[in-house]
Write an enzyme that holds these catalytic residues in place. Structure first.
Site, short mmCIF file in Angstrom:
data_model
loop_
_atom_site.label_atom_id
_atom_site.label_comp_id
_atom_site.label_asym_id
_atom_site.label_seq_id
_atom_site.Cartn_x
_atom_site.Cartn_y
_atom_site.Cartn_z
CD GLU A 59 -17.81 29.55 36.04
OE1 GLU A 59 -16.68 29.94 36.34
OE2 GLU A 59 -18.21 28.39 36.23
CD GLU A 85 -11.99 25.57 38.96
OE1 GLU A 85 -13.15 25.50 39.39
OE2 GLU A 85 -11.73 25.93 37.80
CG HIS A 109 -16.09 28.49 41.18
ND1 HIS A 109 -17.15 29.29 40.85
CD2 HIS A 109 -15.44 28.22 40.03
CE1 HIS A 109 -17.12 29.51 39.54
NE2 HIS A 109 -16.09 28.88 39.02
N GLY A 111 -11.27 23.21 31.83
CA GLY A 111 -9.94 23.37 32.42
C GLY A 111 -9.91 22.74 33.80
CB ALA A 112 -10.16 23.16 36.84
CG MET A 113 -16.44 20.76 38.09
SD MET A 113 -17.48 22.14 37.49
CE MET A 113 -18.64 22.25 38.85
CG ASN A 152 -16.67 18.74 41.16
OD1 ASN A 152 -17.65 19.04 40.50
ND2 ASN A 152 -15.59 18.18 40.64
ZN LIG Z 1 -15.44 28.56 37.08
#
Ligand SMILES: [Zn+2]
Ligand SMILES: *[C@@H]1O[C@H](CO)[C@@H](O)[C@H](O)[C@H]1NC(C)=O
Ligand SMILES: *[C@@H]1O[C@H](CO)[C@@H](O)[C@H](O)[C@H]1NC(C)=O
Ligand SMILES: *[C@@H]1O[C@H](CO)[C@@H](O)[C@H](O)[C@H]1NC(C)=O
Ligand SMILES: *[C@@H]1O[C@H](CO)[C@@H](O)[C@H](O)[C@H]1NC(C)=O
Ligand SMILES: *[C@@H]1O[C@H](CO)[C@@H](O)[C@H](O)[C@H]1NC(C)=O
Length: 946
Positions: free
Chosen positions: A403, A381, A384, A344-346, A348
């Site tokens: 997560e 995100e 994170h 879905g997304a990252m 970084n």
């Molecule tokens: Zn995640």
């Protein structure tokens, strides 16, 4: 990463009402996890026999040895890709580069082990940093199976803390596999309004693909700082984790290039590196003097699709900074919407990447559930940036620390910026209920595994599942409720402060929590993180006896597990109380005794990750309370009672009629949460009985229950206005879907009317209702309606609009149309390859299309199994979905026969999915045999009273 592929919520809801089995997809996830392990565990290559008597050989595990510690990288990458192809230029997918990694040697060694994959390495030079002595390289080897890059030295490095530099020069190719560095493309109106192709480079390193970009110590605890330079074509832009330091033109091989050099990154894990080269545009703003940009295709930015993301990013960051008492650690943040993205997304660090649907929001075209999704993914995100990026798990076995936190915290972030959404309540529906279903199967796994259980790339990838995300988040939410949110965050701040720029494991978190509560948090929490599954609490309210055992859908001998269960409860006097259940029981506690005709309700607001079962008398009293005045029972618990009861019935703790009775009060219920719980659970009944004599009385009952809800929303529906509350919008979808699919003609007439208006030129159907109204109009309509929708599908330019229509087209009841639609999935000009499988699944979910789809996939098996280059995910998934309804001996036979045929053709991986389908069909047959008559009698009885 944000989890998985996203199906638009409205679409998902609409489909769920029609059929989607509560269990289906989830089973596949678990089997896939095991399948991947079974299939991909690499065979370790035999260790080369040393030519000199040097002690060497591959490490005994797939982990890097601990004798070298990387500190910094200097990475140069030259990307040849053109973002536009003028005239006859050929696209160039080559990338080349060089890297110097500086590391410390802390243990004697003759070999350097790091990671590399699919790279061609041309030069390897090892230098002692102080003396500049060149340490000779005997030979170097890339081990394909283990991804180890082994460099055998001519001289032993001493473990005295000296520093060395390893220079490598390498080449690779951008592959169309959405991992490492990869190419992607989109179209844009160019000169003369003609659609022109545009290309870009994107990246996705998590979990273990940084090694496909450059040789590196590719483990999360091997943190280092990175100086990155990207060399790219003129008129393109490079973005990376850190801020652009300088850009200069260079001339190489007779061509002009731009060399973009980025500032040094903070110390970080390799899986968080990111690079993109493109011709995107952005919307930007400042947050705390740091530049924040949302990048996307120029047309999308010009149309304002990045505006919503832009407007919430700074707010979410501020909320986190306040909650964590730590500033966002970088001096800029870029968020990019990519046309192709696998997850879905990252997250970084400093350069988060998204699928377009997870970052871009189109006011008035997208529905509010699309907006909710955008907010949730961004909040995930951004969380994170602290949980995962700043404090990283020591090893992937504790992925849940990253997560689970991101999932849980994202709800708090969204709740802060969109307080009217009641998103915290949605947590139970979206995260807890689905994962509890999965976690009650024997195939589930514990949240936190031991390091040695997670070694290979596929074992690591297998952990990106709902246990890690949803259960991880659910367990944190439970702890937060137990400690109190204030204390919980006090503990989190300690954890972040203590482990920032470092790595931590689960135990470290409990230690920080203990320091703020002075309670043995670890012993409570390990029972949830290290044990598989969760308990059901059995309470006898006549005696006050309470006991726990593992809740398994397929009950066998009790495996004897025991949890420390934080319990909250209230009785009919509405006084809320707390307890911590440590015993397996049964133990007698007067607190759980109920006198007179009162009731007991346990697990308030579903803060606990467990189910509750009572003696029949208490169940009946709770149901009675729902029917007389449901509002005194907290909203979330009204849904919980339904969800627990249906699951307990499936596991044979209670009679199925008791579970069905929890839905009787819905005739007076207007809230989304209980309705959605009922819809999800009744779905299995619909699947099992929609081809049998039970279906008539069942439809009659459901119609009776839903009509008041339909009327409740009627004003909105008729005027095509949108209820203000998000949950009301969702429940309006439930009302319409249920009313129409259960034969409430007023509903079908309404859908047909609105659809005909559209045919005559005006479409005033609100975005959130489109899936269900299109679907029901087409179900009630004729060939002409179908062809109209097909034309609209072909004309649609927005992916979301296309998806809605593609789904709605599967709803027709006309067999030959369904058959023709199935044939269309074989033609990529009609249905894109990536959509073929889901289209077949939609058709199979339609009771009229079920048998057709099953025949179709068997006839076209060769084509279908190659749709994704033999990728097992979708092929396993299609069998799972198409056979969801199977519940007869004849269907079981067909399945077995199909498996035998495939076995002969050696189509290995799918036999697993077939075995799973066979097992499920057998269970369905048994369930139908056992309950059919009881269920039929119950529905008849209910509908006769009225
Ligand atoms: Zn995640
Ligand atoms: C990275 O860049 C900084 C600033 O230019 C420089 O001081 C540092 O030495 C570089 N590090 C490496 C490993 O090249
Ligand atoms: C493409 O071809 C046209 C006509 O041959 C020429 O005028 C134009 O300069 C070319 N463009 C590029 C970028 O080479
Ligand atoms: C490494 O790559 C950069 C960029 O292409 C180049 O300028 C530099 O000379 C290379 N270094 C070596 C030692 O080849
Ligand atoms: C609860 O306890 C009573 C009294 O001992 C007993 O008769 C009853 O069967 C128990 N109910 C359950 C569900 O165990
Ligand atoms: C469930 O209850 C119904 C009647 O209420 C009864 O006919 C049926 O046998 C019960 N089922 C089981 C498994 O006890």
């Amino acid at each position: 990463m944000a989890k998985g592929v996203y199906i638009s919520k409205t679409l998902a809801i609409a489909t769920v009402v029609l059929t989607l089995s509560a269990l289906g997809g989830i089973i596949v996830m678990v089997t896939l996890y095991q399948m991947q392990i079974a299939r991909n565990r690499p065979v370790r290559p035999p260790s080369p026999v040393p030519t000199t008597p040097i002690p060497t050989g591959l490490p005994p595990t797939l982990r890097l040895p601990e004798n070298l510690i990387p500190e910094s990288y200097e990475l140069n990458l030259k990307l040849h890709l053109y973002t536009r192809l003028p005239n006859a230029t050929e696209q160039d997918y080559l990338f080349e580069g060089n890297s110097t990694v500086r590391f410390k040697c802390v243990k004697d060694t003759w070999t350097i082990f790091l990671h590399a994959l699919d790279l061609s390495v041309e030069t390897v030079i090892v230098t002692q940093e102080n003396t500049r002595e060149n340490i000779g390289v005997e030979r170097y080897t890339l081990h394909n199976d283990s991804n180890f890059f082994e460099i055998l030295l001519k001289k032993q490095l001493k473990g005295n803390g000296d520093y060395y530099e390893l220079f490598t020069k390498f080449k690779g190719e951008l592959l169309d596999d959405l991992t490492g560095l990869y190419p992607s493309q989109y179209t844009e109106k160019g000169h003369d309004d003609k659609e022109e192709k545009r290309f870009l480079v994107a990246s996705q390193m998590q979990a273990t693909d940084a090694r496909k970009v450059f040789p590196c110590f590719d483990e999360p605890a091997m943190k280092a700082v990175f100086n990155i330079t990207i060399i790219h074509r003129p008129n393109t832009r490079a973005i990376s984790n850190a801020k652009l330091d300088n850009e200069r033109y260079v001339e190489e091989e007779g061509n002009k290039w731009i060399a973009s050099t980025f500032a040094t990154t903070p110390i970080m894990s390799t899986y968080l590196l990111a690079v993109t080269v493109n011709e995107f545009m952005n919307e930007h703003d400042e947050h705390d003097k740091k530049e924040i940009s949302i990048w996307a295709r120029p047309e999308a930015v010009a149309a304002g699709h990045a505006t919503y993301a832009m407007s919430i990013t700074g707010k979410i960051l501020s909320f986190y900074e306040k909650k964590f008492n730590l500033k966002y650690p970088l001096n800029k943040l870029d968020q990019v919407a990519l046309p192709d993205f696998s997850a879905g997304a990252m997250e970084n660090w400093g350069l988060t990447m998204y699928r377009e649907s997870a970052l871009l929001y189109k006011e008035s075209v997208s529905s509010s559930s699309d907006k909710e999704w955008v907010a949730i993914v961004i909040a995930h995100e951004l969380a994170h940036q602290w949980f995962g990026n700043l404090v990283t798990m020591k090893w992937w076995n504790n992925l849940w620390l990253s997560e689970g936190f991101a999932t849980y915290i994202s709800y708090l972030g969204v709740d802060d910026i969109e307080p009217t959404w009641n998103i915290r309540d949605m947590f139970v529906l979206k995260e807890i209920q689905p994962v509890m279903e999965l976690d009650s199967l024997n195939a589930s796994h514990p949240l936190s595994l031991s390091e040695s259980e997670i070694e290979t790339a596929s074992e690591i990838l297998g952990l990106f599942d709902s246990i890690t995300y949803n259960k991880g988040a659910a367990v944190l939410r439970m702890l937060s409720a137990y400690m109190g949110e204030e204390k919980f965050f006090e503990g989190l701040r300690k954890y972040l402060e203590r482990y920032k720029y470092k790595n931590a494991d689960t135990k470290d978190l409990w230690t920080c929590m203990k320091e703020v509560t002075h309670e043995e948090i670890e012993s409570i929490m390990t029972s949830w993180t290290e044990q598989v599954g969760y308990p059901v609490i059995n309470i006898n309210t006549t005696t006050g006896e309470i006991a726990q055992e593992q809740f398994l859908l397929k009950r066998g001998k009790d495996p004897g597990l025991e949890w420390q269960v934080p319990i909250t409860y209230m009785k009919s006097d509405f006084v809320q109380k707390k307890d911590l259940l440590k015993d397996k029981g049964p133990v007698r506690k007067p607190a759980y005794e109920v006198t007179d005709d009162g009731w007991l309700l346990v697990n308030l607001n579903c803060n606990g990750y467990y189910r509750v079962n009572y003696d029949e008398q208490n169940w009946n009293r709770l149901i009675n309370q729902l029917e007389t005045n449901h509002e005194v029972i907290p909203l979330i618990n009204r849904g919980q009672l339904i969800d627990d009861a249906f699951n307990l019935a499936r596991a044979k703790y209670i009679n199925v009629t008791l579970a069905l009775s929890t839905t009787k009060y819905l005739i007076n219920e207007t809230e989304y949460f209980p309705w959605e719980s009922a819809v999800n659970n009744l779905d299995y009944f619909i699947l099992m009985f929609d081809r049998s004599e039970v279906y008539g009385p069942m439809q009659k009952y459901l119609r009776m229950q839903v009509v008041p809800l339909y009327n409740y929303f009627q004003e909105y529906t008729d005027n095509a206005t949108v209820p203000r509350n998000l949950t009301d919008q969702y429940n309006q979808i439930n009302a319409i879907s249920l009313a129409c699919s259960n034969g409430f003609t007023e509903c079908t007439d309404m859908a047909t009317k609105l659809f005909n208006e559209w045919k005559n030129g005006t479409n005033r159907i609100p975005a959130h209702l489109k899936p269900t109204i299109y679907c029901n109009a087409i179900a009630a309509g004729n060939e002409d309606d179908w062809d109209f929708a097909w034309k609209k599908y072909e004309e649609a330019t927005l992916a979301t609009e296309q998806d809605v229509l593609r789904y709605a087209l599967s709803c027709t009841k006309i067999i030959w149309l369904l058959n023709r639609y199935l044939e269309y999935t074989l033609d990529p000009n009609k249905i894109k390859k990536m959509d073929a499988v889901s289209t077949i699944n939609y058709i199979a979910r339609n009771v009229a299309g079920q048998a057709l789809a099953w025949d179709f996939i068997r006839a076209q098996w060769t084509y279908i199994s190659h749709l994704y280059g033999g990728g097992i995910i979708s092929v396993g998934g299609i069998i799972d979905d198409v056979t969801e309804r199977f519940s007869t001996d004849f269907e079981l036979q067909q399945l077995k026969q199909f498996r035998n045929e495939l076995d002969e053709d050696g189509l290995g991986p799918t036999t697993r999915a077939l075995d799973q389908a066979i097992e499920r069909t057998e269970a369905n047959i048994k369930w139908v045999k056992e309950t059919k008559q009881t269920v039929l009698n119950w529905f008849i009885e209910q509908t006769q009273i009225h």
